[in-house]
Design a protein around this motif. Sequence first.
Motif, PDB file in Angstrom:
ATOM      1  N   ALA A   1       0.843  -1.190   0.000  1.00  0.00           N
ATOM      2  CA  ALA A   1       0.000   0.000   0.000  1.00  0.00           C
ATOM      3  C   ALA A   1       0.888   1.254   0.000  1.00  0.00           C
ATOM      4  CB  ALA A   1      -0.905   0.004   1.225  1.00  0.00           C
ATOM      5  N   ALA A   2       0.400   2.327  -0.622  1.00  0.00           N
ATOM      6  CA  ALA A   2       1.183   3.565  -0.762  1.00  0.00           C
ATOM      7  C   ALA A   2       1.710   4.061   0.584  1.00  0.00           C
ATOM      8  CB  ALA A   2       0.349   4.638  -1.449  1.00  0.00           C
ATOM      9  N   ASP A   3       0.889   4.049   1.623  1.00  0.00           N
ATOM     10  CA  ASP A   3       1.352   4.500   2.948  1.00  0.00           C
ATOM     11  C   ASP A   3       2.520   3.659   3.439  1.00  0.00           C
ATOM     12  OD1 ASP A   3      -0.441   6.578   3.145  1.00  0.00           O
ATOM     13  OD2 ASP A   3      -1.481   5.782   4.903  1.00  0.00           O
ATOM     14  N   ASP A   4       2.423   2.340   3.284  1.00  0.00           N
ATOM     15  CA  ASP A   4       3.502   1.453   3.726  1.00  0.00           C
ATOM     16  C   ASP A   4       4.777   1.708   2.933  1.00  0.00           C
ATOM     17  OD1 ASP A   4       1.831   0.252   5.589  1.00  0.00           O
ATOM     18  OD2 ASP A   4       1.317  -1.426   4.268  1.00  0.00           O
ATOM     19  N   VAL A   5       4.651   1.817   1.616  1.00  0.00           N
ATOM     20  CA  VAL A   5       5.816   2.062   0.764  1.00  0.00           C
ATOM     21  C   VAL A   5       6.487   3.372   1.160  1.00  0.00           C
ATOM     22  CG1 VAL A   5       6.539   2.604  -1.600  1.00  0.00           C
ATOM     23  CG2 VAL A   5       5.003   0.674  -1.168  1.00  0.00           C
ATOM     24  N   THR A   6       5.705   4.405   1.348  1.00  0.00           N
ATOM     25  CA  THR A   6       6.276   5.713   1.667  1.00  0.00           C
ATOM     26  C   THR A   6       6.935   5.706   3.037  1.00  0.00           C
ATOM     27  OG1 THR A   6       4.611   6.727   0.244  1.00  0.00           O
ATOM     28  CG2 THR A   6       5.782   8.187   1.759  1.00  0.00           C
ATOM     29  N   ARG A   7       6.356   5.036   3.996  1.00  0.00           N
ATOM     30  CA  ARG A   7       6.993   4.912   5.323  1.00  0.00           C
ATOM     31  C   ARG A   7       8.324   4.158   5.209  1.00  0.00           C
ATOM     32  NH1 ARG A   7       3.459   7.013   8.690  1.00  0.00           N
ATOM     33  NH2 ARG A   7       1.254   6.816   8.239  1.00  0.00           N
ATOM     34  N   ARG A   8       8.356   3.123   4.387  1.00  0.00           N
ATOM     35  CA  ARG A   8       9.606   2.379   4.176  1.00  0.00           C
ATOM     36  C   ARG A   8      10.652   3.243   3.473  1.00  0.00           C
ATOM     37  NH1 ARG A   8       7.075  -3.074   1.718  1.00  0.00           N
ATOM     38  NH2 ARG A   8       5.522  -3.392   3.346  1.00  0.00           N
ATOM     39  N   VAL A   9      10.206   4.068   2.527  1.00  0.00           N
ATOM     40  CA  VAL A   9      11.135   4.984   1.853  1.00  0.00           C
ATOM     41  C   VAL A   9      11.715   5.960   2.867  1.00  0.00           C
ATOM     42  CG1 VAL A   9      11.285   6.918   0.215  1.00  0.00           C
ATOM     43  CG2 VAL A   9      10.213   4.771  -0.486  1.00  0.00           C
ATOM     44  N   ALA A  10      10.870   6.524   3.740  1.00  0.00           N
ATOM     45  CA  ALA A  10      11.365   7.449   4.772  1.00  0.00           C
ATOM     46  C   ALA A  10      12.414   6.762   5.644  1.00  0.00           C
ATOM     47  CB  ALA A  10      10.205   7.965   5.620  1.00  0.00           C
ATOM     48  N   LYS A  11      12.163   5.498   5.992  1.00  0.00           N
ATOM     49  CA  LYS A  11      13.122   4.751   6.809  1.00  0.00           C
ATOM     50  C   LYS A  11      14.419   4.506   6.041  1.00  0.00           C
ATOM     51  CE  LYS A  11      13.706   0.595   9.565  1.00  0.00           C
ATOM     52  NZ  LYS A  11      13.134  -0.658  10.007  1.00  0.00           N
TER      53      LYS A  11
ATOM     54  N   ASP B   1      -0.491   2.748  -8.145  1.00  0.00           N
ATOM     55  CA  ASP B   1       0.380   2.387  -9.276  1.00  0.00           C
ATOM     56  C   ASP B   1       1.309   3.519  -9.702  1.00  0.00           C
ATOM     57  OD1 ASP B   1      -0.880  -0.066  -9.252  1.00  0.00           O
ATOM     58  OD2 ASP B   1      -2.263   0.433 -10.877  1.00  0.00           O
ATOM     59  N   LEU B   2       1.801   4.302  -8.749  1.00  0.00           N
ATOM     60  CA  LEU B   2       2.663   5.429  -9.069  1.00  0.00           C
ATOM     61  C   LEU B   2       3.682   5.660  -7.956  1.00  0.00           C
ATOM     62  CD1 LEU B   2       3.255   8.154 -10.699  1.00  0.00           C
ATOM     63  CD2 LEU B   2       1.757   9.213  -9.009  1.00  0.00           C
ATOM     64  N   ALA B   3       4.898   5.902  -8.367  1.00  0.00           N
ATOM     65  CA  ALA B   3       5.938   6.371  -7.449  1.00  0.00           C
ATOM     66  C   ALA B   3       6.729   7.427  -8.208  1.00  0.00           C
ATOM     67  CB  ALA B   3       6.850   5.235  -7.011  1.00  0.00           C
ATOM     68  N   SER B   4       7.061   8.501  -7.532  1.00  0.00           N
ATOM     69  CA  SER B   4       7.875   9.539  -8.174  1.00  0.00           C
ATOM     70  C   SER B   4       8.899  10.058  -7.176  1.00  0.00           C
ATOM     71  CB  SER B   4       7.005  10.680  -8.693  1.00  0.00           C
ATOM     72  OG  SER B   4       6.462  11.419  -7.616  1.00  0.00           O
ATOM     73  N   LEU B   5      10.031  10.439  -7.724  1.00  0.00           N
ATOM     74  CA  LEU B   5      11.118  10.969  -6.913  1.00  0.00           C
ATOM     75  C   LEU B   5      11.683  12.198  -7.599  1.00  0.00           C
ATOM     76  CD1 LEU B   5      13.201  10.659  -4.553  1.00  0.00           C
ATOM     77  CD2 LEU B   5      14.576   9.312  -6.170  1.00  0.00           C
TER      78      LEU B   5
ATOM     79  N   VAL C   1      14.554  16.751  -1.407  1.00  0.00           N
ATOM     80  CA  VAL C   1      14.093  15.441  -1.861  1.00  0.00           C
ATOM     81  C   VAL C   1      12.591  15.399  -1.677  1.00  0.00           C
ATOM     82  CG1 VAL C   1      14.184  12.940  -1.452  1.00  0.00           C
ATOM     83  CG2 VAL C   1      16.239  14.340  -1.107  1.00  0.00           C
ATOM     84  N   GLU C   2      11.893  14.885  -2.694  1.00  0.00           N
ATOM     85  CA  GLU C   2      10.461  14.655  -2.558  1.00  0.00           C
ATOM     86  C   GLU C   2      10.121  13.318  -3.196  1.00  0.00           C
ATOM     87  OE1 GLU C   2       7.370  17.800  -3.120  1.00  0.00           O
ATOM     88  OE2 GLU C   2       6.793  16.480  -4.782  1.00  0.00           O
ATOM     89  N   PHE C   3       9.496  12.439  -2.432  1.00  0.00           N
ATOM     90  CA  PHE C   3       9.012  11.156  -2.921  1.00  0.00           C
ATOM     91  C   PHE C   3       7.519  11.123  -2.731  1.00  0.00           C
ATOM     92  CE2 PHE C   3       7.495   6.877  -2.070  1.00  0.00           C
ATOM     93  CZ  PHE C   3       7.918   6.215  -3.205  1.00  0.00           C
ATOM     94  N   GLN C   4       6.795  10.679  -3.775  1.00  0.00           N
ATOM     95  CA  GLN C   4       5.348  10.531  -3.703  1.00  0.00           C
ATOM     96  C   GLN C   4       4.971   9.137  -4.154  1.00  0.00           C
ATOM     97  OE1 GLN C   4       3.142  13.426  -5.932  1.00  0.00           O
ATOM     98  NE2 GLN C   4       4.168  15.160  -5.002  1.00  0.00           N
ATOM     99  N   SER C   5       3.949   8.573  -3.518  1.00  0.00           N
ATOM    100  CA  SER C   5       3.399   7.307  -3.984  1.00  0.00           C
ATOM    101  C   SER C   5       1.884   7.391  -3.960  1.00  0.00           C
ATOM    102  CB  SER C   5       3.895   6.136  -3.137  1.00  0.00           C
ATOM    103  OG  SER C   5       3.372   6.218  -1.831  1.00  0.00           O
TER     104      SER C   5
ATOM    105  N   ARG D   1      -4.990  13.711  -7.653  1.00  0.00           N
ATOM    106  CA  ARG D   1      -5.699  12.508  -8.076  1.00  0.00           C
ATOM    107  C   ARG D   1      -4.759  11.629  -8.846  1.00  0.00           C
ATOM    108  NH1 ARG D   1      -8.227  13.071  -4.335  1.00  0.00           N
ATOM    109  NH2 ARG D   1     -10.096  14.261  -4.150  1.00  0.00           N
ATOM    110  N   PRO D   2      -4.491  10.432  -8.420  1.00  0.00           N
ATOM    111  CA  PRO D   2      -4.971   9.864  -7.166  1.00  0.00           C
ATOM    112  C   PRO D   2      -4.285  10.531  -5.978  1.00  0.00           C
ATOM    113  CG  PRO D   2      -3.372   8.389  -8.157  1.00  0.00           C
ATOM    114  CD  PRO D   2      -3.582   9.512  -9.116  1.00  0.00           C
ATOM    115  N   PRO D   3      -4.899  10.451  -4.802  1.00  0.00           N
ATOM    116  CA  PRO D   3      -4.249  11.003  -3.609  1.00  0.00           C
ATOM    117  C   PRO D   3      -2.858  10.392  -3.439  1.00  0.00           C
ATOM    118  CG  PRO D   3      -6.495  10.344  -3.124  1.00  0.00           C
ATOM    119  CD  PRO D   3      -6.178   9.821  -4.492  1.00  0.00           C
ATOM    120  N   ARG D   4      -1.961  11.139  -2.831  1.00  0.00           N
ATOM    121  CA  ARG D   4      -0.582  10.684  -2.694  1.00  0.00           C
ATOM    122  C   ARG D   4      -0.127  10.738  -1.238  1.00  0.00           C
ATOM    123  NH1 ARG D   4       0.922  13.137  -7.744  1.00  0.00           N
ATOM    124  NH2 ARG D   4      -0.396  12.105  -9.248  1.00  0.00           N
ATOM    125  N   THR D   5       0.759   9.809  -0.910  1.00  0.00           N
ATOM    126  CA  THR D   5       1.485   9.849   0.348  1.00  0.00           C
ATOM    127  C   THR D   5       2.871  10.368  -0.002  1.00  0.00           C
ATOM    128  OG1 THR D   5       0.229   7.939   1.115  1.00  0.00           O
ATOM    129  CG2 THR D   5       2.198   8.514   2.349  1.00  0.00           C
TER     130      THR D   5
END
Length: 179
Positions: free
Chosen positions: A89-99, A149-153, A142-146, A119-123
Amino acid sequence: MGAFVASALLILTACSDTGPHAPASKNSSMTPEQSHENVMSIFRAVKSVVGEEGWEAGTQSSWLGCSSNGEDGAQFTLTAIRKHPLPAAADDVTRRVAKALKTDVGLDGVPVQHDDTLRPPRTVVSYPNGYNGGTAADGFGVEFQSGTDLASLLVWGHCVPGNVPKLGTPLNPRPTDLP
């Protein structure tokens, strides 16, 4: 494809004031090679969480001049977009990226935030000042969004003293020189 990446970058940064700018100061403790490696280590940390595949078509990098106070400066930037299913899930992925940014790169205190206006909402995680908080004095950010079906850096490297590396050199290859 270049138009897609440029359009995506515009969409991703439309709500953000963290874009490259002429920084107030340069990070004199780094060389252009170190600044470049720092950006690439951030990208590797993100890929270690999100996955290695799917970034190729949406990744662009370049060197920018960042002169200030009459002195030459160089800043390496990277934009990477991956439109594939996320490993969780986007929240999980983004938390892992922060870690990973903390443990692998040393970026501590990266807050996980949400933007429900997109749209779609992003974490989102953004360093150093949180989402839409701008860059550090030397232009680093640095900015990461998920999202679905999307991830951006987006990474704006540290502005360092010196000139932009010459086009066609190992640090700044021409598009045709890439592997």
